[in-house]
Design an enzyme around this catalytic site. Structure first.
Site, PDB file in Angstrom:
ATOM      1  N   THR A 127       0.822  -1.221   0.000  1.00  0.00           N
ATOM      2  CA  THR A 127       0.000   0.000   0.000  1.00  0.00           C
ATOM      3  C   THR A 127       0.854   1.268   0.000  1.00  0.00           C
ATOM      4  O   THR A 127       1.865   1.348   0.703  1.00  0.00           O
ATOM      5  CB  THR A 127      -0.904  -0.008   1.240  1.00  0.00           C
ATOM      6  OG1 THR A 127      -1.646  -1.227   1.243  1.00  0.00           O
ATOM      7  CG2 THR A 127      -1.861   1.170   1.241  1.00  0.00           C
ATOM      8  N   PRO A 129       0.298   5.863  -0.437  1.00  0.00           N
ATOM      9  CA  PRO A 129      -0.754   6.882  -0.296  1.00  0.00           C
ATOM     10  C   PRO A 129      -1.711   6.912  -1.486  1.00  0.00           C
ATOM     11  O   PRO A 129      -2.909   7.112  -1.325  1.00  0.00           O
ATOM     12  CB  PRO A 129       0.037   8.177  -0.167  1.00  0.00           C
ATOM     13  CG  PRO A 129       1.328   7.753   0.443  1.00  0.00           C
ATOM     14  CD  PRO A 129       1.637   6.388  -0.116  1.00  0.00           C
ATOM     15  N   GLY A 132      -4.120   2.206  -2.756  1.00  0.00           N
ATOM     16  CA  GLY A 132      -4.760   1.457  -1.686  1.00  0.00           C
ATOM     17  C   GLY A 132      -5.531   0.296  -2.280  1.00  0.00           C
ATOM     18  O   GLY A 132      -4.958  -0.749  -2.577  1.00  0.00           O
ATOM     19  N   SER A 133      -6.833   0.512  -2.541  1.00  0.00           N
ATOM     20  CA  SER A 133      -7.621  -0.541  -3.211  1.00  0.00           C
ATOM     21  C   SER A 133      -7.050  -0.829  -4.589  1.00  0.00           C
ATOM     22  O   SER A 133      -7.038  -1.981  -5.040  1.00  0.00           O
ATOM     23  CB  SER A 133      -9.080  -0.090  -3.341  1.00  0.00           C
ATOM     24  OG  SER A 133      -9.683  -0.044  -2.065  1.00  0.00           O
ATOM     25  N   THR A 159       1.684  -2.719   8.719  1.00  0.00           N
ATOM     26  CA  THR A 159       1.548  -3.421  10.008  1.00  0.00           C
ATOM     27  C   THR A 159       2.871  -4.100  10.348  1.00  0.00           C
ATOM     28  O   THR A 159       3.466  -4.753   9.479  1.00  0.00           O
ATOM     29  CB  THR A 159       0.414  -4.465   9.932  1.00  0.00           C
ATOM     30  OG1 THR A 159      -0.767  -3.800   9.508  1.00  0.00           O
ATOM     31  CG2 THR A 159       0.161  -5.118  11.289  1.00  0.00           C
ATOM     32  N   GLN A 337     -23.538  -3.430  23.559  1.00  0.00           N
ATOM     33  CA  GLN A 337     -24.929  -3.058  23.859  1.00  0.00           C
ATOM     34  C   GLN A 337     -25.523  -3.937  24.967  1.00  0.00           C
ATOM     35  O   GLN A 337     -26.134  -3.434  25.907  1.00  0.00           O
ATOM     36  CB  GLN A 337     -25.767  -3.172  22.571  1.00  0.00           C
ATOM     37  CG  GLN A 337     -27.165  -2.593  22.688  1.00  0.00           C
ATOM     38  CD  GLN A 337     -27.174  -1.072  22.821  1.00  0.00           C
ATOM     39  OE1 GLN A 337     -26.191  -0.415  22.488  1.00  0.00           O
ATOM     40  NE2 GLN A 337     -28.256  -0.526  23.324  1.00  0.00           N
ATOM     41  N   GLY A 341     -23.738  -0.041  30.232  1.00  0.00           N
ATOM     42  CA  GLY A 341     -22.679   0.887  30.663  1.00  0.00           C
ATOM     43  C   GLY A 341     -21.369   0.151  30.895  1.00  0.00           C
ATOM     44  O   GLY A 341     -20.290   0.663  30.576  1.00  0.00           O
ATOM     45  N   GLU A 364      -6.279  -5.393   4.118  1.00  0.00           N
ATOM     46  CA  GLU A 364      -6.078  -6.553   3.218  1.00  0.00           C
ATOM     47  C   GLU A 364      -7.228  -6.672   2.215  1.00  0.00           C
ATOM     48  O   GLU A 364      -7.671  -7.769   1.864  1.00  0.00           O
ATOM     49  CB  GLU A 364      -5.842  -7.827   4.029  1.00  0.00           C
ATOM     50  CG  GLU A 364      -4.607  -7.648   4.917  1.00  0.00           C
ATOM     51  CD  GLU A 364      -3.986  -8.925   5.406  1.00  0.00           C
ATOM     52  OE1 GLU A 364      -4.055  -9.929   4.698  1.00  0.00           O
ATOM     53  OE2 GLU A 364      -3.379  -8.881   6.492  1.00  0.00           O
TER      54      GLU A 364
HETATM   55  N1  CAA Z   1      -4.208 -14.684  -7.793  1.00  0.00           N
HETATM   56  C1  CAA Z   1      -3.403 -14.730  -8.878  1.00  0.00           C
HETATM   57  N2  CAA Z   1      -3.440 -13.788  -9.860  1.00  0.00           N
HETATM   58  C2  CAA Z   1      -4.327 -12.782  -9.730  1.00  0.00           C
HETATM   59  C3  CAA Z   1      -5.197 -12.672  -8.618  1.00  0.00           C
HETATM   60  C4  CAA Z   1      -5.119 -13.680  -7.627  1.00  0.00           C
HETATM   61  N3  CAA Z   1      -5.895 -13.654  -6.541  1.00  0.00           N
HETATM   62  N4  CAA Z   1      -5.949 -11.571  -8.762  1.00  0.00           N
HETATM   63  C5  CAA Z   1      -5.585 -10.995  -9.920  1.00  0.00           C
HETATM   64  N5  CAA Z   1      -4.606 -11.727 -10.512  1.00  0.00           N
HETATM   65  C6  CAA Z   1      -3.953 -11.487 -11.786  1.00  0.00           C
HETATM   66  C7  CAA Z   1      -4.985 -11.478 -12.914  1.00  0.00           C
HETATM   67  O1  CAA Z   1      -5.232 -12.774 -13.402  1.00  0.00           O
HETATM   68  C8  CAA Z   1      -4.333 -10.587 -13.947  1.00  0.00           C
HETATM   69  O2  CAA Z   1      -3.390 -11.344 -14.670  1.00  0.00           O
HETATM   70  P1  CAA Z   1      -3.178 -11.097 -16.266  1.00  0.00           P
HETATM   71  O3  CAA Z   1      -2.708  -9.674 -16.382  1.00  0.00           O
HETATM   72  O4  CAA Z   1      -2.145 -12.107 -16.653  1.00  0.00           O
HETATM   73  O5  CAA Z   1      -4.527 -11.305 -16.901  1.00  0.00           O
HETATM   74  C9  CAA Z   1      -3.561  -9.580 -13.093  1.00  0.00           C
HETATM   75  O6  CAA Z   1      -3.378 -10.184 -11.805  1.00  0.00           O
HETATM   76  C10 CAA Z   1      -4.315  -8.276 -12.926  1.00  0.00           C
HETATM   77  O7  CAA Z   1      -5.592  -8.590 -12.391  1.00  0.00           O
HETATM   78  P2  CAA Z   1      -6.791  -7.531 -12.351  1.00  0.00           P
HETATM   79  O8  CAA Z   1      -6.913  -6.870 -13.689  1.00  0.00           O
HETATM   80  O9  CAA Z   1      -7.980  -8.215 -11.762  1.00  0.00           O
HETATM   81  O10 CAA Z   1      -6.201  -6.452 -11.313  1.00  0.00           O
HETATM   82  P3  CAA Z   1      -6.818  -5.080 -10.812  1.00  0.00           P
HETATM   83  O11 CAA Z   1      -5.768  -4.045 -10.968  1.00  0.00           O
HETATM   84  O12 CAA Z   1      -8.161  -4.844 -11.416  1.00  0.00           O
HETATM   85  O13 CAA Z   1      -6.966  -5.331  -9.240  1.00  0.00           O
HETATM   86  C11 CAA Z   1      -8.017  -6.060  -7.199  1.00  0.00           C
HETATM   87  C12 CAA Z   1      -7.725  -6.342  -8.681  1.00  0.00           C
HETATM   88  C13 CAA Z   1      -8.671  -7.344  -6.670  1.00  0.00           C
HETATM   89  C14 CAA Z   1      -8.959  -4.899  -6.993  1.00  0.00           C
HETATM   90  C15 CAA Z   1      -6.676  -5.818  -6.448  1.00  0.00           C
HETATM   91  O14 CAA Z   1      -6.096  -4.606  -6.819  1.00  0.00           O
HETATM   92  C16 CAA Z   1      -6.832  -5.837  -4.940  1.00  0.00           C
HETATM   93  O15 CAA Z   1      -6.831  -6.899  -4.334  1.00  0.00           O
HETATM   94  N6  CAA Z   1      -6.943  -4.632  -4.307  1.00  0.00           N
HETATM   95  C17 CAA Z   1      -6.943  -4.542  -2.849  1.00  0.00           C
HETATM   96  C18 CAA Z   1      -5.518  -4.401  -2.373  1.00  0.00           C
HETATM   97  C19 CAA Z   1      -5.334  -4.823  -0.956  1.00  0.00           C
HETATM   98  O16 CAA Z   1      -5.889  -5.809  -0.489  1.00  0.00           O
HETATM   99  N7  CAA Z   1      -4.478  -4.081  -0.226  1.00  0.00           N
HETATM  100  C20 CAA Z   1      -4.179  -4.391   1.136  1.00  0.00           C
HETATM  101  C21 CAA Z   1      -2.705  -4.257   1.386  1.00  0.00           C
HETATM  102  S1  CAA Z   1      -2.068  -4.955   2.860  1.00  0.00           S
HETATM  103  C22 CAA Z   1      -2.726  -4.165   4.192  1.00  0.00           C
HETATM  104  O17 CAA Z   1      -3.904  -4.056   4.277  1.00  0.00           O
HETATM  105  C23 CAA Z   1      -1.880  -3.594   5.278  1.00  0.00           C
HETATM  106  C24 CAA Z   1      -1.400  -4.505   6.305  1.00  0.00           C
HETATM  107  O18 CAA Z   1      -0.258  -4.436   6.690  1.00  0.00           O
HETATM  108  C25 CAA Z   1      -2.338  -5.485   6.976  1.00  0.00           C
END
Ligand code: CAA
Length: 380
Positions: A127, A129, A132-133, A159, A337, A341, A364
């Protein structure tokens, strides 16, 4: 299909529960207030084999599976949600970044055992700035220079960030290729040019340490590059599939921990001449929450079993994360709830669990991202 845990799984459940009661319960309220992480308990969890549960023995693991690991995270999170996520990040997100990256044997043997044995902590730097998503929007770069790579950028909401010895950093080795140019690096935090930035002051999981990790011309030896150039995004996605099992287990544990406390309370708290649990309204609500907990647990355990059986589990993990963490939020709010209190007061634990539960719906992959993963698959 067998819904009974094996003897080994029951043993892990029992030892994790005992560990949580003996090592995590004492001081859990104070650690939340002071934002202090129980690092000694982390070392002990490693010595007892919890951190390495789903990895082979030759890499410092126990050679078991994600079901055993999820059960351990669940038990610990019943008492301390902060510990649950710190543990899960080491096992799933740090470990997964190496495991799913086509790292060499030498790299696996160098980077996995110290964290899986609990000697040092690991963290996961995806992640940013502006990413994120949309995790593929990372701007951190890793430019080759001789045998090394020079890393520049800023990772946020990391984390274990201030405590980690190693951080998996996802950086662009080929910036022009955007997400297809991302590569994973294991960065030793003692290297010059990498430092802990702002430490976050959080609503919940306050004992877990979360910060920025700043890379400023950080020279990382090529040995730190795990996997091939451009594989980073897929590695991160596979790793997050596993991480979501960990967060789901954390959410489930929070839900169960708060439920158990509320149940004990409504059985003994008397108003209008009888225990408040004798009121049908409370019984119906508790029955409904219990059903949600049990349903979420089944989905989580199925995701873990599918992981262990080599069955694709991306959607299972997304469903488990969504269901367990939404259940955590709902149950913990109701626990406060029901306890009135008292529930609002720190000494009764459930207000902390409610604050801890909120982030499980966010990190995540927000629960809206989980809906997107499941919804996109439906439309294929
Ligand atoms: N496993 C394997 N490959 C995958 C996959 C998976 N689960 N998901 C996607 N891919 C592959 C796809 O097959 C695709 O491959 P090709 O280019 O060869 O076709 C490639 O990755 C791109 O896939 P998408 O086009 O679906 O990717 P996208 O850019 O649209 O993103 C998304 C998809 C699911 C939204 C992803 O960006 C996502 O998971 N976002 C959330 C991010 C996240 O969870 N961040 C948290 C970080 S950690 C944290 O929270 C902090 C901490 O310390 C706890």
């Amino acid at each position: 299909m067998d819904f009974e845990l094996s003897e080994k799984q029951k043993e892990i459940q029992k030892t994790a529960k005992q560990f949580a009661e003996e090592e995590l319960l004492p001081g859990v309220i104070e650690r939340d207030e002071k934002e202090e992480f129980p690092i000694d308990a982390f070392h002990k969890a490693g010595e007892l084999g919890f951190i390495g549960i789903p990895y082979p023995k030759e890499y410092g693991g126990q050679g078991l599976g994600y079901l055993e690991y999820a059960i351990a995270v669940e038990e610990m999170s019943k008492i301390d949600g902060s510990f649950g996520i710190a543990y899960s990040v080491c096992t799933s997100l740090y470990g997964g970044s190496i495991w799913y990256s086509d790292a060499t044997e030498e790299q696996k043997k160098a980077f996995l055992p110290p964290v899986l044995k609990g000697e040092v902590m690991g963290s996961f730097g995806l992640t940013e700035p502006e990413a994120g998503s949309d995790a593929g929007g990372c701007l951190t770069t890793a430019i080759k220079d001789g045998d090394d790579y020079i890393l520049n950028g800023l990772k946020c909401f990391n984390t274990n960030g201030p405590l980690a010895k190693y951080t998996a950093i996802y950086a662009l080795t080929q910036p022009e290729k955007k997400s297809k140019g991302l590569t994973c690096f294991i960065v030793d935090r003692d290297l010059p040019g990498v430092r802990t930035g702002k430490r976050e002051n959080k609503m919940g999981i306050r004992a877990a340490q979360v910060s920025e990790v700043i890379l400023d011309d950080c020279r990382v030896p090529a040995f730190g590059k795990v996997g091939n150039d451009g594989n980073g995004f897929k590695t991160a996605m596979k790793t997050l599939d596993c991480g979501r099992i960990g967060v789901a287990a954390q959410g489930l544990g929070l839900a169960e921990g708060a439920f158990d406390r509320a149940l004990a309370y409504v059985k003994q708290r008397e108003q209008f001449g009888k225990p408040i649990g004798q009121n049908q309204y409370i019984q119906f609500k508790m029955a409904e929450l219990k059903m949600k907990i049990e349903a979420a647990k089944l989905v989580l355990y199925r995701a873990a079993v599918h992981h262990d059986q080599g069955i694709p589990f991306t959607q299972d993990a997304a469903m488990a994360k969504y269901m367990c963490t939404n259940t955590a939020m709902e149950v913990t709010q109701w626990a406060v709830q029901f306890m009135g209190g008292n529930g609002y007061m720190r000494e009764y634990h459930v207000e902390r669990m409610m604050r801890d539960a909120k982030i499980t719906q966010i990190y995540e992959g927000t629960n809206e991202i989980q809906q997107l993963i499941v919804g996109n698959a439906l439309m294929k």
